[in-house]
Enzyme design. Structure first.
Site, mmCIF file in Angstrom:
data_model
loop_
_atom_site.group_PDB
_atom_site.id
_atom_site.type_symbol
_atom_site.label_atom_id
_atom_site.label_comp_id
_atom_site.label_asym_id
_atom_site.label_seq_id
_atom_site.Cartn_x
_atom_site.Cartn_y
_atom_site.Cartn_z
ATOM 1 N N HIS A 1 0.814 -1.217 0.000
ATOM 2 C CA HIS A 1 0.000 0.000 0.000
ATOM 3 C C HIS A 1 0.850 1.272 0.000
ATOM 4 C CE1 HIS A 1 -3.003 -2.671 2.396
ATOM 5 N NE2 HIS A 1 -3.151 -2.851 1.101
ATOM 6 N N LYS B 1 5.785 5.998 7.404
ATOM 7 C CA LYS B 1 5.317 5.159 8.507
ATOM 8 C C LYS B 1 6.504 4.654 9.325
ATOM 9 C CE LYS B 1 1.515 3.430 5.644
ATOM 10 N NZ LYS B 1 0.968 2.253 4.942
ATOM 11 N N TYR C 1 1.543 1.180 13.768
ATOM 12 C CA TYR C 1 2.423 2.117 13.067
ATOM 13 C C TYR C 1 1.973 3.556 13.251
ATOM 14 C CZ TYR C 1 -1.025 1.246 9.276
ATOM 15 O OH TYR C 1 -2.167 1.070 8.537
ATOM 16 N N ASP D 1 -6.654 -6.158 -2.326
ATOM 17 C CA ASP D 1 -5.220 -6.362 -2.548
ATOM 18 C C ASP D 1 -4.949 -7.381 -3.650
ATOM 19 O OD1 ASP D 1 -4.531 -4.458 -0.720
ATOM 20 O OD2 ASP D 1 -4.026 -5.850 0.887
#
Length: 195
Positions: free
Chosen positions: A61, A71, A131, A169
């Protein structure tokens, strides 16, 4: 905390020093001054957490400009293989990736800058993944690339038949379709100025 430079120098591993005894453990999971020393100034605005079972793969992603995200990721519980793919056209590492084992034992964190796709695969029975992000999630700019794109040659360390991905996905486009990030605009020293 030890800072480890990976095969793509913009992607860093932060490995804390853990103090433990028969009562439990303690460690510093984040220090702004240390982070800025190695990355530059970053303002985190959102924390995310997910729980997943064995073989669940989330990724790969990223968010499109102007809502790109960096991140700082870690496994709070269990073990995951974490992967960051360089999407920056013109980068010396374009199309290459870093993979890192993140687990409860070592408590490592991986820094995934803007201009990279990110994903992880759960290797333990279950895992809790967390995260920090430096931009808010923006559904209209959410994007991704195919986790098993042969041009990326990611070794996910599990047989494909046990890997579980979402319908979304499973339908992500090929790596070659992404032309969103120019290296000069997404160089680390431009994104994260040092004070």
């Amino acid at each position: 905390m030890q800072v480890i430079i990976t095969a793509i120098p913009d992607v860093l591993i932060f490995e804390p020093k853990v103090f433990g005894d028969d009562r439990g453990y303690f460690f510093e999971s984040f220090r702004q001054d240390l982070f800025e020393q190695h990355v530059g100034h970053v303002a985190f605005v959102q924390d995310n957490e997910s729980k997943s079972g064995y073989g669940v793969l989330r990724g790969l992603h990223f968010q499109k400009p102007p809502f790109t995200q960096s991140k700082l990721v870690r496994a709070l519980y269990g073990s995951v293989l974490d992967v960051a793919v360089d999407l920056r056209l013109g980068s010396p590492w374009y199309g290459r990736h870093v993979s890192c084992l993140l687990d409860t034992e070592r408590k490592r964190m991986l820094w995934v800058p803007k201009g990279f796709a990110h994903g992880f695969l759960v290797l333990s029975q279950e895992a809790v993944f967390a995260y920090k992000c430096d931009n808010y999630y923006t559904p209209s700019h959410d994007a991704g690339i195919r986790w098993n794109d042969p041009s990326l040659a990611v070794d996910w360390q599990l047989p494909p038949e046990v890997i579980r991905v979402s319908g979304k996905d499973a339908e992500q486009p090929a790596f070659s379709s992404v032309d969103t990030f120019a290296y000069e605009a997404f160089r680390q020293d431009k994104l994260y100025p040092r004070k």
